[in-house]
Design an enzyme around this catalytic site. Structure first.
Site, PDB file in Angstrom:
ATOM      1  N   ASP A  18      -6.061  -3.468  10.765  1.00  0.00           N
ATOM      2  CA  ASP A  18      -7.584  -3.680  10.426  1.00  0.00           C
ATOM      3  C   ASP A  18      -8.571  -3.086  11.296  1.00  0.00           C
ATOM      4  O   ASP A  18      -9.571  -2.855  10.480  1.00  0.00           O
ATOM      5  CB  ASP A  18      -7.378  -4.963  10.851  1.00  0.00           C
ATOM      6  CG  ASP A  18      -6.698  -6.412  10.858  1.00  0.00           C
ATOM      7  OD1 ASP A  18      -5.156  -5.660  10.013  1.00  0.00           O
ATOM      8  OD2 ASP A  18      -6.585  -7.278  10.745  1.00  0.00           O
ATOM      9  N   GLU A  69       0.360  -9.254   0.400  1.00  0.00           N
ATOM     10  CA  GLU A  69       1.199  -9.816   1.928  1.00  0.00           C
ATOM     11  C   GLU A  69       2.012 -10.733   1.084  1.00  0.00           C
ATOM     12  O   GLU A  69       3.316 -10.690   1.342  1.00  0.00           O
ATOM     13  CB  GLU A  69       1.048  -9.781   2.575  1.00  0.00           C
ATOM     14  CG  GLU A  69       0.531  -8.884   3.752  1.00  0.00           C
ATOM     15  CD  GLU A  69       0.698  -9.388   5.045  1.00  0.00           C
ATOM     16  OE1 GLU A  69       0.136 -10.409   5.196  1.00  0.00           O
ATOM     17  OE2 GLU A  69       0.555  -8.048   5.960  1.00  0.00           O
ATOM     18  N   GLN A 115      -4.786 -11.425  -0.756  1.00  0.00           N
ATOM     19  CA  GLN A 115      -5.808 -10.517  -0.217  1.00  0.00           C
ATOM     20  C   GLN A 115      -5.911  -9.347  -1.165  1.00  0.00           C
ATOM     21  O   GLN A 115      -4.559  -8.957  -2.033  1.00  0.00           O
ATOM     22  CB  GLN A 115      -5.405 -10.077   0.758  1.00  0.00           C
ATOM     23  CG  GLN A 115      -4.055  -9.172   1.250  1.00  0.00           C
ATOM     24  CD  GLN A 115      -4.285  -9.200   2.452  1.00  0.00           C
ATOM     25  OE1 GLN A 115      -2.825  -9.421   3.092  1.00  0.00           O
ATOM     26  NE2 GLN A 115      -4.057  -8.582   3.266  1.00  0.00           N
TER      27      GLN A 115
END
Ligand code: IFM
Length: 432
Positions: free
Chosen positions: A33, A174, A282
């Protein structure tokens, strides 16, 4: 971390956690991140802070070397979740699997290896923006070289296909585990090793000298010529990994995309079932398109953004901002604005219930990235900046500052183009 007087600590021994300092979610750990979603803002506006974030990773090299050794690799392999020691902190088990009734194993600390290349991507972006040779000499070269040695040891030679492959990884998405040749991972590893090749070709310092003597220039060159980089297929789709496009699709994905709760899919299906479907938590290939935009033509970008968005539950808070940016890049402004608003509602709206554990710092960084790279359309190949603006209808202009080879510049971007002023000498140039 806080100083004795109660203010947050600033310096080279700490970084920005997934929740910043706002909550206890993820126990204050630092993920990809930071370098991929948050750092671009600091590189462009507060480069000295970006430098500190990178120094934190430099200090983490000992932990990264230890992790590489534990897994039988060479060089430095950064932890998926890092804290003060720089060692791997990812928990081994998570929530109960609805089918087995047992705690599910968390594979990200074991298999999500792209974080190593992500850190080097942040480092290269910092160097391109600031031209900070001093940082490179003292810290950056070592980070680039040791991580490249890791990728060299991580790749496997496929004798039949005469290529290097990176097998059994988790990419950014993920919901897909244990796959071979995740496109994002392979391309980012390539960039990491390419940077190492450039360091060895041009850098004059003792570490580079000893690597050259040990034959690393030739090894990196061989790796770069033979690493498998998944190309778009005949439908222009970049396969997320070797098997993704052959998996079945969910017939009722809208149920999960429109749910009020995140990860609802894991209430209906076990993790292994989800792994066997074309369903994303995602952005994955879409992240690759955003980070390496010069690699893919406009049609490929559009096809992939559309294909992978339709399969995405956006169950990670890192996803909506990435798709807002991607839709802006391809000029799908209604969708871009829609995702942009949804991304802002993650912490400001009522729908995401987990802000109690802290804000979603990567999403906030991604919102800034969407404004700059998506709406203002700023892009650099390392030498030149270009702007391809796609402003939302009701926006007249975007004004921001950015770093160009160590010089601070200010851009005012409209749908017609961009006017850029360099602070020191006030020369104004018009960019397209
Ligand atoms: O790094 C992210 C990951 O990509 C998705 N799960 C949450 C992590 C921390 O934000």
């Amino acid at each position: 971390m806080f100083r004795e007087d109660g203010w947050p600590w600033e310096g080279d021994s700490c970084s920005i956690a997934a929740k910043g300092l706002t909550g206890e979610g993820y126990k204050g750990h630092v993920f990809w991140d930071t370098e991929i979603f948050i750092m671009p803002f600091f590189i462009q506006m507060f480069p000295e802070t970006a430098r500190n974030l990178l120094l934190y990773r430099y200090r983490g090299l000992a932990g990264a070397r230890k992790k590489a050794e534990e897994y039988g690799y060479s060089g430095a392999m950064y932890p998926w979740e890092a804290a003060a020691s720089g060692e791997e902190e990812t928990p081994l088990y998570a929530a109960i699997d609805i089918h087995t009734g047992k705690a599910a194993k968390v594979w990200s600390g074991i298999k999500e290896h792209h974080v190593t290349a992500d850190i080097i991507y942040g480092l290269i972006s910092y160097y391109r923006a600031t031209g900070d040779r001093n940082f490179m000499d003292q810290y950056g070269c070592r980070m680039i070289l040791e991580t490249a040695v890791f990728w060299y040891s991580r790749a496997v030679w496929n004798g039949d296909k005469r290529r290097f492959e990176i097998r059994d990884v988790i990419g950014p998405d993920e919901y897909t585990e244990h796959v071979d040749n995740n496109a994002y991972t392979n391309y980012m590893a390539f960039e990491n090793v390419k940077a190492a090749g450039q360091v060895l070709a041009s850098w004059d310092n003792p570490l580079a000298d000893s690597c050259r003597k040990e034959g690393w220039s030739e090894r990196f060159d061989h790796f770069l010529r033979h690493l498998y980089l998944p190309e778009p297929n005949e439908e222009k789709l970049i396969p997320q990994d070797d098997t993704f496009l052959s998996k079945k699709k969910l017939s009722n994905i809208e149920k999960y995309r429109n749910a009020d709760v995140r990860q609802l899919i894991l209430k209906d299906y076990s993790r292994n079932q989800v792994v066997d479907m074309q369903v994303l938590k995602q952005a994955d290939v879409v992240m690759l398109l955003e980070l390496l935009p010069e690699r893919f033509d406009a049609e490929t970008v559009k096809k992939n953004v559309e294909y992978y968005e339709a399969l995405n539950t956006h169950d990670s808070s890192l996803s909506l901002c990435a798709h807002a940016e991607a839709e802006a890049v391809i000029g799908e402004m209604d969708k871009a604005v829609g995702f942009f608003h949804q991304a802002m509602e993650i912490d400001l709206g009522m729908s995401y219930k987990d802000s109690a554990e802290g804000i979603h710092a990567a999403s906030l960084g991604g919102i800034v990235n969407c404004i700059l790279r998506g709406f203002a359309g700023i892009k650099t190949d390392g030498n030149m900046f270009r702007f391809t603006p796609h402003l939302p209808d009701h926006w007249q202009s975007i004004r921001f500052s950015f770093m160009d080879h160590g010089r601070k510049k200010t851009a005012v971007v409209t749908n017609e183009g961009a006017a850029v002023t360099a602070e020191e000498d006030d020369d104004t140039g018009v960019y397209i």
